[in-house]
Each structure stands twice: as structure tokens, then as C-alpha cells.
Design a protein around this motif. Structure first.
Motif, short mmCIF file in Angstrom:
data_model
loop_
_atom_site.label_atom_id
_atom_site.label_comp_id
_atom_site.label_asym_id
_atom_site.label_seq_id
_atom_site.Cartn_x
_atom_site.Cartn_y
_atom_site.Cartn_z
N ILE A 254 0.83 -1.20 0.00
CA ILE A 254 0.00 0.00 0.00
C ILE A 254 0.87 1.26 0.00
N THR A 255 2.12 1.13 0.43
CA THR A 255 3.04 2.27 0.42
C THR A 255 3.45 2.66 -1.00
N ASN A 256 3.12 1.82 -1.99
CA ASN A 256 3.45 2.13 -3.38
C ASN A 256 2.44 3.06 -4.04
N LEU A 257 1.34 3.38 -3.32
CA LEU A 257 0.31 4.25 -3.88
C LEU A 257 0.76 5.70 -3.75
N MET A 258 1.56 6.15 -4.69
CA MET A 258 2.20 7.45 -4.61
C MET A 258 1.24 8.62 -4.86
N SER A 259 0.07 8.36 -5.46
CA SER A 259 -0.89 9.44 -5.74
C SER A 259 -2.00 9.49 -4.70
N LEU A 260 -1.96 8.63 -3.70
CA LEU A 260 -3.05 8.51 -2.74
C LEU A 260 -3.17 9.77 -1.89
N SER A 261 -4.38 10.35 -1.88
CA SER A 261 -4.64 11.52 -1.06
C SER A 261 -5.80 11.31 -0.10
N SER A 262 -6.61 10.27 -0.31
CA SER A 262 -7.72 9.95 0.57
C SER A 262 -7.71 8.45 0.86
N LEU A 263 -7.75 8.11 2.15
CA LEU A 263 -7.69 6.70 2.56
C LEU A 263 -8.59 6.49 3.76
N ASN A 264 -9.36 5.41 3.74
CA ASN A 264 -10.20 5.07 4.89
C ASN A 264 -10.26 3.55 5.03
N LEU A 265 -9.62 3.04 6.08
CA LEU A 265 -9.63 1.61 6.39
C LEU A 265 -10.32 1.33 7.72
N SER A 266 -11.04 2.29 8.24
CA SER A 266 -11.61 2.20 9.57
C SER A 266 -12.73 1.16 9.66
N SER A 267 -13.04 0.78 10.91
CA SER A 267 -14.17 -0.10 11.22
C SER A 267 -14.10 -1.42 10.47
N ASN A 268 -12.96 -2.09 10.65
CA ASN A 268 -12.78 -3.45 10.16
C ASN A 268 -12.19 -4.28 11.31
N GLN A 269 -11.55 -5.37 10.99
CA GLN A 269 -10.90 -6.21 12.00
C GLN A 269 -9.44 -6.43 11.62
N LEU A 270 -8.82 -5.38 11.13
CA LEU A 270 -7.43 -5.45 10.70
C LEU A 270 -6.50 -5.50 11.90
N SER A 271 -5.33 -6.07 11.70
CA SER A 271 -4.37 -6.24 12.80
C SER A 271 -2.95 -6.04 12.29
N GLY A 272 -2.02 -5.94 13.24
CA GLY A 272 -0.62 -5.79 12.89
C GLY A 272 -0.19 -4.34 12.80
N GLU A 273 1.04 -4.16 12.37
CA GLU A 273 1.61 -2.82 12.29
C GLU A 273 1.22 -2.13 10.99
N ILE A 274 0.88 -0.85 11.08
CA ILE A 274 0.53 -0.05 9.91
C ILE A 274 1.79 0.20 9.09
N PRO A 275 1.79 -0.12 7.80
CA PRO A 275 3.00 0.08 6.98
C PRO A 275 3.44 1.54 6.99
N LYS A 276 4.73 1.73 6.78
CA LYS A 276 5.33 3.06 6.78
C LYS A 276 5.96 3.35 5.44
N GLY A 277 6.08 4.66 5.15
CA GLY A 277 6.86 5.08 4.00
C GLY A 277 6.07 5.74 2.90
N ASN A 278 6.78 6.57 2.12
CA ASN A 278 6.26 7.24 0.94
C ASN A 278 5.02 8.08 1.24
N GLN A 279 4.08 8.10 0.32
CA GLN A 279 2.91 8.95 0.43
C GLN A 279 2.07 8.62 1.65
N LEU A 280 2.13 7.37 2.12
CA LEU A 280 1.31 6.95 3.26
C LEU A 280 1.65 7.75 4.52
#
Length: 514
Positions: free
Chosen positions: A393-419
Motif C-alpha cells: 500500500i506504500t506504493n500508492l504514490m498518488s493517494l490523497s484519501s484513505l479510509n480503512l476504519s471499522s474493520n478487524q485489521l491487525s498488525g503494524e501499519i505500513p510506513k513510508g512514501n505517500q502513506l
């Protein structure tokens, strides 16, 4: 300039010239031979305020030779003069994007030579039948963003020359006429933001020329329209918007055959089932859009598509009104879709926005989500997605809007680039297993390996304890049924067992009396 010289002028075209003043003070008598008038994109008006305004001259339509009238994109106000189409020779009337109001002159309905009528973005009112007269030669009809009301009249069926029909943003109601699909030359149809009801008429044939269909924000209902499915025979369809209606049923897999489709909006309906895996074959969305969407109208200028795209982001709608003709996107949000997100969606590398939020999707986020290199907006919130957020997901260099809320995701949030620029914690809210920036919950130093092992170990322990409980309950139930079986089916054993129970009861009573 001398009046004598002006008398030979047959065409007056000053679009975008920055003219100011009162239009009804314009001396059209100085141009006796003029047959074409184009004063679009100016600021014609009256001097009383710092903003210029004005009305259309009452005698403008008296000119026998005036064929096209172009006054679009001004600040004109007031009602149209009753003589506007008095000569019945008018072929083009372009008045869009002003502040004009009132009902249309009755003579408009009888302008049989009228080929282009643009009234959009004004304050016109009255019944839509006033607009839909006997214009058998009409190629373009734009009455959008007004206050027209009523139902589509039977004369609608006679508009066989129509290429563009835009009645969006009005107060139209009722069902569509059964002849709707008879407009075989229609390329652009927008009936959105009205109060149409009922099921779509059954099609005897399909619209082989249709490129854009927008029925959003109405009260259409029924199974996913079979007439829409027939559009797959027509690979020219580029834009399909049906959001905010009451359609139900599965999304037809046949939509994947629309080789030129670039915008699919089915949001806010009652659609069920899974997202078709065949969507990976949407050829036109596999690459970035570089050619604008235009409709060529013979004898007229090209008609570009400047529609709206409504993207639900952070609980409210953002309306994108930029050049939608270059936008490629898919919005299936606010339905009842189930199953996993197809991994093949990662092949659609031309996507600019993807919204799958507010469904019942499960499984994990596709690991190759980062292949969508032109993606600017991604919303998959309010689902039941599990697992880690893919590092791609860190490869999405044009990303300006992101919403991953209200799920059951786990682990560390990736780092780097546009994110790293998307530092709003609400993006990841209501995912109890997530940790790391921008959340306040830090991850353990060895979160990449140990937690995963501990989680698996705890999972197996919980499974073993659950099975032990099942065996204890099963043994108890089996014992009860065993004793009941003996008492019911083995009569020789029944009396000895009852005698034994009586003796134990007598002994118990003697002990209590002592």
C-alpha cells in the motif's frame, strides 16, 4: 465604427471577451443582417451594484434572420421574452449558466427547426412538457439544474434525433415511458437527481450508441435491471451511474464485457452477492485515461462530459466536479455485498478512486493493492476485513484519501512514501488489532514475528478448550439418554432399579430421623 459598416455584419461572436454592461441596452438595430449571435462567457449586466446583471432584450426574437443565439455563462436574469422564437427559424438557443427564471415562452414548443437547446444551470420552472415540444430535429437538450416538474410526456418518444439528453437536478417524477429505449441515436442520458419511480421499462432492443447513462438519486427499484444488462451488447458504454436507488439482486458478471467502461457507480442500493471476479477484465480501467470523453454532434461543437462523481469519504459526500471525462473509478459502497475483495481488482491500474465501504466484505486486503499506482482515493471502511495491511500500500504514490476504519485489521501499519502524509488516526479507527503511526498504540519491538506466533498459540489453545467443553456436554447428554433408554425399553431392569431407589430413600429418611 460607422453604423453603415455595421449593417453588413452577419455574424457577431465575442465569447470570453470580458464585456460588461446591460444587454438590453445593446443596439441590435445596428446589425440588421446579423444571423448569428454568440456573447458567451461574459459579464453582461446592469450598473446598480458592483456585479453586473441584465435581461435579454424583449425584441431579440423579432429578428427574422437570427438563427443561433449564444448567451451562456453570463449573469443574465429575468424571464425570457415571449418573442424569442417568434420567427420559428431558431436552430440554436444556448442560455446555460445564468440566473434566468420563469416559464419558457410558448413559442419554444413550436420551433421545429431547433436542433440545440441548452437551458441548464438557471432557475427555470414550469412543466417539463413546455420544454419537450415537437422538436423532431433536436440533437441536444440540456435542461439540467432547474426547477422543472411533471412527468415525461408521450411526445418524448418522438425525439429520435436526440444525441444528448440531460434533465438532471429537477423535480421530475413518475415512471419512464415505455418507449424510452427507442431513442437509438442517444449517446448521453442523464436523469439523475429527480423523483422518478418504478421499474425501468423492458427493452425490446438496446441502445447501440449509448456512452453514458446516469439514473442516480431517484426511486427506481427492482432486480438489477435486465435492460442495463442488455447494454453489454453495446461496448461503447463508458459511464454507468445508478447510485442511490432501490435496485437489488446480484451485480451482473456481464458488466465485465463493457470494454470501454471507465466509471461504474452502483453505490447506495440493496445489491447482494459478491463482487464479480470478472471485473478484473474491465479493459478500459486497466490503463490510465488520457483521452477526454466527448460526444461529437454534427454541425456543432464537441460536447464534453463534465458530470459529478460523489465519493463518500469520512462520513460525508465529496463531489468531484473536475474533468470527470478523465476519471476512472468504481463505487460499490453502501450495499449488502459479501465475500472477499477479488484479487483481480489489482489489475485495474487505471483506477483513480475505489470505494467498497459499508458492505459485508470479509477476508484480507489484496496483497497487490499497491499495483494501483494512479489511485487517489481508497475507501474500504465498515466491512469485516481481517489480517494485516499489505506493505504494498506504500506504493500508492498518488493517494490523497484513505479510509480503512471499522474493520478487524491487525498488525503494524505500513510506513513510508505517500502513506506517511496521511496522518489522521481516524483512517484506521475501530481496528483493535492495529498499531503504529499514526495511532497512539505502539507496536511491540518484535511485532513482526512474536505476536503472530503468540496469536497462533492462543488460537490453538482456545480451540482445544472449546472441543473439551463439547465432549463433556456430549457425555452428559449421552448418559441421560442411556438411563432413559434402560427405563423405557428394558422392563426386567426397570423394577430392580425402582426398588433400589426406594431402599436408598428409606435409608435416607431413617438417618434424618436419628
Amino acid at each position: 465604427m460607422a453604423k453603415g459598416k455595421l449593417s453588413h455584419v452577419v455574424e457577431l461572436s465575442l465569447p470570453g471577451a470580458g464585456l460588461r454592461g446591460q444587454l438590453d441596452a445593446f443596439d441590435f438595430a445596428a446589425f440588421p443582417k446579423i444571423n448569428k449571435l454568440n456573447l458567451s462567457i461574459n459579464s453582461l449586466a446592469a450598473l446598480g451594484t458592483n456585479k453586473f446583471s441584465g435581461t435579454i432584450p424583449i425584441d431579440l426574437g423579432n429578428r427574422q434572420t437570427l438563427v443561433p443565439i449564444g448567451l451562456a455563462n453570463n449573469s443574465l436574469h429575468g424571464e425570457l421574452p415571449q418573442s424569442l422564437c417568434k420567427s420559428f427559424q431558431l436552430q440554436e438557443l444556448v442560455l446555460n449558466n445564468n440566473n434566468l427564471s420563469g416559464t419558457l415562452p410558448s413559442c419554444i414548443q413550436n420551433c421545429s427547426n431547433l436542433q440545440l437547446l441548452r437551458l441548464g444551470q438557471n432557475h427555470f420552472s414550469g412543466n417539463i412538457s413546455q420544454v419537450l415540444g415537437v422538436h423532431s430535429n433536436l440533437n441536444v437538450l440540456d435542461a439540467s439544474e432547474n426547477q422543472f416538474s411533471g412527468t415525461l410526456p408521450p411526445t418524448f418518444c418522438s425525439f429520435t434525433s436526440l444525441l444528448i439528453l440531460d434533465l438532471s437536478d429537477n423535480n421530475l417524477s413518475g415512471e419512464l415511458p415505455s418507449c424510452w429505449w427507442n431513442l437509438q441515436n442517444l449517446q448521453f442520458l442523464d436523469l439523475s437527481r429527480n423523483a422518478f419511480i418504478g421499474k425501468l421499462p423492458t427493452a425490446r432492443n438496446h441502445l447501440s450508441s449509448l456512452k453514458s447513462l446516469n439514473l442516480a438519486y431517484n426511486y427506481f427499484h427492482g432486480d438489477f435491471p435486465s435492460v442495463i444488462q442488455k447494454c453489454v451488447i453495446n461496448p461503447r458504454l463508458k459511464i454507468l451511474q445508478l447510485r442511490s436507488n432501490i435496485f437489488y439482486g446480484n451485480i451482473p458478471r456481464e458488466l465485465s464485457q463493457l470494454a470501454y467502461l471507465q466509471l461504474l457507480d452502483l453505490a447506495n442500493n440493496n445489491l447482494t452477492g459478491s463482487i464479480p471476479t470478472e471485473f478484473a477484465n474491465l479493459t478500459s480501467i486497466r490503463q490510465q485515461k488520457t483521452e477526454p470523453f466527448v460526444i461529437l454532434v454534427e454541425n456543432f461543437t464537441a460536447y464534453p462530459y463534465f458530470g459529478r462523481v460523489d465519493i463518500d469519504w469520512k462520513g460525508h459526500d465529496e463531489i468531484f466536479q473536475r474533468t470527470v471525462s478523465l476519471v476512472t473509478g468504481m463505487d460499490l459502497s453502501t450495499n449488502f455485498l459479501t465475500g472477499e475483495i477479488p484479487t483481480g481488482l489489482s489489475y485495474l491500474q487505471g483506477l483513480k478512486f475505489l470505494n467498497l465501504s459499508r458492505n459485508h466484505l470479509s477476508g484480507s486486503i489484496p496483497k497487490d493493492i499497491g499495483d494501483l499506482k494512479f489511485l487517489e482515493s481508497l475507501d474500504i471502511s465498515w466491512n469485516q476485513l481481517t489480517g494485516a495491511i499489505p506493505s504494498s500500500i506504500t506504493n500508492l504514490m498518488s493517494l490523497s484519501s484513505l479510509n480503512l476504519s471499522s474493520n478487524q485489521l491487525s498488525g503494524e501499519i505500513p510506513k513510508g512514501n505517500q502513506l506517511q502524509t496521511l496522518d489522521d488516526p481516524s483512517i484506521y479507527a475501530n481496528n483493535s488489532g492495529l498499531c503504529g503511526f499514526p495511532l497512539s498504540r505502539a507496536c511491540p519491538s518484535d511485532s513482526s514475528s512474536v505476536p503472530a506466533f503468540d496469536e497462533r498459540k492462543a488460537y490453538h489453545k482456545n480451540v482445544e478448550e472449546l472441543w473439551l467443553c463439547y465432549w463433556v456436554i456430549a457425555g452428559f447428554v449421552f448418559g441421560i439418554w442411556l438411563w432413559l433408554g434402560v427405563l423405557v425399553f428394558l422392563k426386567p431392569w426397570r423394577m430392580p432399579i425402582f426398588d433400589c431407589v426406594d431402599k436408598m430413600q428409606n435409608i435416607h429418611m431413617i438417618v434424618l430421623s436419628c
